[in-house]
Scaffold this active site. Structure first.
Site, PDB file in Angstrom:
ATOM      1  N   GLY A 109      -3.016   9.111  -3.893  1.00 22.56           N
ATOM      2  CA  GLY A 109      -4.709   9.528  -4.320  1.00 22.56           C
ATOM      3  C   GLY A 109      -3.893  10.864  -5.659  1.00 22.56           C
ATOM      4  O   GLY A 109      -4.558  11.457  -5.931  1.00 22.56           O
TER       5      GLY A 109
ATOM      6  N   CYS B  61     -11.079   3.066   0.372  1.00 21.43           N
ATOM      7  CA  CYS B  61      -9.982   3.044   0.590  1.00 21.43           C
ATOM      8  C   CYS B  61      -9.361   2.605   1.835  1.00 21.43           C
ATOM      9  O   CYS B  61      -9.593   2.097   2.235  1.00 21.43           O
ATOM     10  CB  CYS B  61      -9.245   4.682   0.613  1.00 21.43           C
ATOM     11  SG  CYS B  61      -7.458   4.398   1.236  1.00 21.43           S
TER      12      CYS B  61
ATOM     13  N   GLU C 282      -4.101   7.586   9.069  1.00 17.56           N
ATOM     14  CA  GLU C 282      -2.510   6.960   9.523  1.00 17.56           C
ATOM     15  C   GLU C 282      -2.269   8.422  10.218  1.00 17.56           C
ATOM     16  O   GLU C 282      -1.211   7.147  11.507  1.00 17.56           O
ATOM     17  CB  GLU C 282      -1.697   8.554   8.196  1.00 17.56           C
ATOM     18  CG  GLU C 282      -1.536   7.627   6.708  1.00 17.56           C
ATOM     19  CD  GLU C 282      -0.967   6.478   6.513  1.00 17.56           C
ATOM     20  OE1 GLU C 282       0.060   6.761   7.098  1.00 17.56           O
ATOM     21  OE2 GLU C 282      -0.756   5.716   5.978  1.00 17.56           O
TER      22      GLU C 282
ATOM     23  N   HIS D 107      -7.298   2.696   4.370  1.00 19.42           N
ATOM     24  CA  HIS D 107      -7.204   3.231   5.232  1.00 19.42           C
ATOM     25  C   HIS D 107      -8.403   3.480   6.001  1.00 19.42           C
ATOM     26  O   HIS D 107      -7.928   3.514   7.541  1.00 19.42           O
ATOM     27  CB  HIS D 107      -6.843   4.650   4.669  1.00 19.42           C
ATOM     28  CG  HIS D 107      -5.190   4.544   4.980  1.00 19.42           C
ATOM     29  ND1 HIS D 107      -5.370   4.827   3.540  1.00 19.42           N
ATOM     30  CD2 HIS D 107      -4.459   5.138   5.034  1.00 19.42           C
ATOM     31  CE1 HIS D 107      -3.450   4.726   3.177  1.00 19.42           C
ATOM     32  NE2 HIS D 107      -3.215   5.313   4.535  1.00 19.42           N
TER      33      HIS D 107
ATOM     34  N   ASP E 259       0.745  -1.062  -0.006  1.00 15.24           N
ATOM     35  CA  ASP E 259      -0.008   0.100  -0.191  1.00 15.24           C
ATOM     36  C   ASP E 259       0.929   1.320  -0.072  1.00 15.24           C
ATOM     37  O   ASP E 259       2.398   1.261   0.312  1.00 15.24           O
ATOM     38  CB  ASP E 259      -0.960  -0.037   1.492  1.00 15.24           C
ATOM     39  CG  ASP E 259      -2.361   0.788   1.088  1.00 15.24           C
ATOM     40  OD1 ASP E 259      -1.733   1.633   0.210  1.00 15.24           O
ATOM     41  OD2 ASP E 259      -2.526   1.520   1.990  1.00 15.24           O
ATOM     42  N   SER E 260       0.682   2.411  -0.117  1.00 16.67           N
ATOM     43  CA  SER E 260       1.025   4.322  -0.419  1.00 16.67           C
ATOM     44  C   SER E 260       0.872   3.838   1.460  1.00 16.67           C
ATOM     45  O   SER E 260       2.190   4.484   1.802  1.00 16.67           O
ATOM     46  CB  SER E 260      -0.092   5.084  -0.836  1.00 16.67           C
ATOM     47  OG  SER E 260      -0.931   4.610   0.453  1.00 16.67           O
TER      48      SER E 260
ATOM     49  N   CYS F 287      -4.003  -1.430  -1.965  1.00 17.81           N
ATOM     50  CA  CYS F 287      -4.359  -0.422  -2.461  1.00 17.81           C
ATOM     51  C   CYS F 287      -5.419   0.163  -3.615  1.00 17.81           C
ATOM     52  O   CYS F 287      -4.718   0.049  -4.463  1.00 17.81           O
ATOM     53  CB  CYS F 287      -3.409   1.243  -2.435  1.00 17.81           C
ATOM     54  SG  CYS F 287      -3.546   2.474  -3.329  1.00 17.81           S
ATOM     55  N   ASN F 288      -6.628   0.586  -3.174  1.00 19.07           N
ATOM     56  CA  ASN F 288      -7.902   0.897  -4.323  1.00 19.07           C
ATOM     57  C   ASN F 288      -6.861   1.871  -5.291  1.00 19.07           C
ATOM     58  O   ASN F 288      -7.750   1.437  -6.525  1.00 19.07           O
ATOM     59  CB  ASN F 288      -9.039   1.895  -3.360  1.00 19.07           C
ATOM     60  CG  ASN F 288      -9.103   0.832  -3.049  1.00 19.07           C
ATOM     61  OD1 ASN F 288      -9.850   0.171  -1.380  1.00 19.07           O
ATOM     62  ND2 ASN F 288     -10.944   0.143  -3.100  1.00 19.07           N
TER      63      ASN F 288
END
Length: 268
Positions: free
Chosen positions: A41, A181, A150, A183, A8-9, A72-73
């Site tokens: 994004g 997402c 985050e 997250h 993921d980012s 990660c979408n």
């Protein structure tokens, strides 16, 4: 032992990792996040594809992984074709759970909460046309919610009032919300508090876990007692709050962050 790379980012993919690990605890997991280029994004497509392909193929080859999950979408909507060309192992992506949301919605009014990039992708709009044709799908693209998730994992509280302001257009309107997402499941309870109404919250975590189990031909009742290998986390850039994040990772049975430490990784 089966080995799975999850990418993921940022730390959002940990919501997917938790679902897969709960179903398949006998697998070794290598979690990698590209925080040097966070948030994804806001990246252009070429940069996103290049960075994702490089990091994922590097770790997949290093660990001789059996499967890769792009948790990660934003990345999944664009990077899967090129990554699958580079790897011979299965690559599982995540997409907004539009179909199950359309099935459970009573009012046929659905909210899609995602990053600005995912909201604007043609792929996302194709999902809506294919699976939610009879529904009104309202979309909010927010990078701020990604930042909130985050921060929460690093021990900082979520501002419920700010969250409520972001979600204001949906108050009293939607009855189902798609967390588009990875997250966002990390702040699911805060989203419910901010909305102050009963809604169905839907994400892809459990579906992804079942897909991984199917592809690895594993089930949750097969436990390898000889598992002595640690699950490990890789970061593309050292962070000042790594200590706080490591506390959360330890609770999730992930070893402390190891820096990928490649000089050609940069945010530009």
């Amino acid at each position: 032992m089966k080995k799975v790379v999850i990418f993921d980012s940022g730390v959002g993919g940990l919501s997917v990792y938790q679902e897969i690990h709960a179903l398949l605890p006998q697998v070794q997991y290598i979690y990698a996040f590209d925080n040097a280029a966070f948030p994804y994004g806001e990246l252009d497509d070429t940069t996103l594809i290049k960075r994702t392909n490089h990091i994922v193929t590097l770790l997949a080859n290093q660990y001789q992984a059996d499967l890769v999950v792009i948790a990660c979408n934003t990345a999944s909507t664009i990077v899967l074709p090129s990554l699958r060309q580079q790897l011979t192992i299965p690559v599982v992506g995540v997409v907004p759970a539009i179909k199950p949301a359309a099935l459970v919605s009573q009012t046929k009014s659905i909210g899609l909460l995602a990053t600005p990039a995912t909201v604007n992708r043609a792929y996302t709009h194709q999902l809506v046309q294919q699976f939610a044709n009879g529904c009104e799908v309202k979309m909010i693209g927010s990078t701020r919610l990604v930042e909130m998730a985050e921060q929460k994992l690093r021990g900082k509280p979520v501002d419920i009032e700010e969250l409520a302001e972001i979600l204001m257009p949906w108050q009293g309107i939607v009855d189902s919300i798609v967390l588009g997402c990875t997250h966002f499941p990390l702040i699911k309870q805060e989203i419910l508090l901010a909305l102050k109404q009963q809604v169905n919250i839907i994400d892809s975590g459990k579906a992804i876990a079942k897909r991984v189990a199917l592809l690895l031909e594993l089930s949750n009742d097969v436990i390898t007692t000889s598992n002595v290998m640690k699950n490990v986390t890789y970061s593309s850039a050292a962070t000042s709050d790594a200590v706080a994040l490591n506390k959360s990772l330890n609770k999730m049975q992930l070893d402390i962050i190891q820096d990928l430490n490649y000089p050609h990784f940069s945010a530009h």
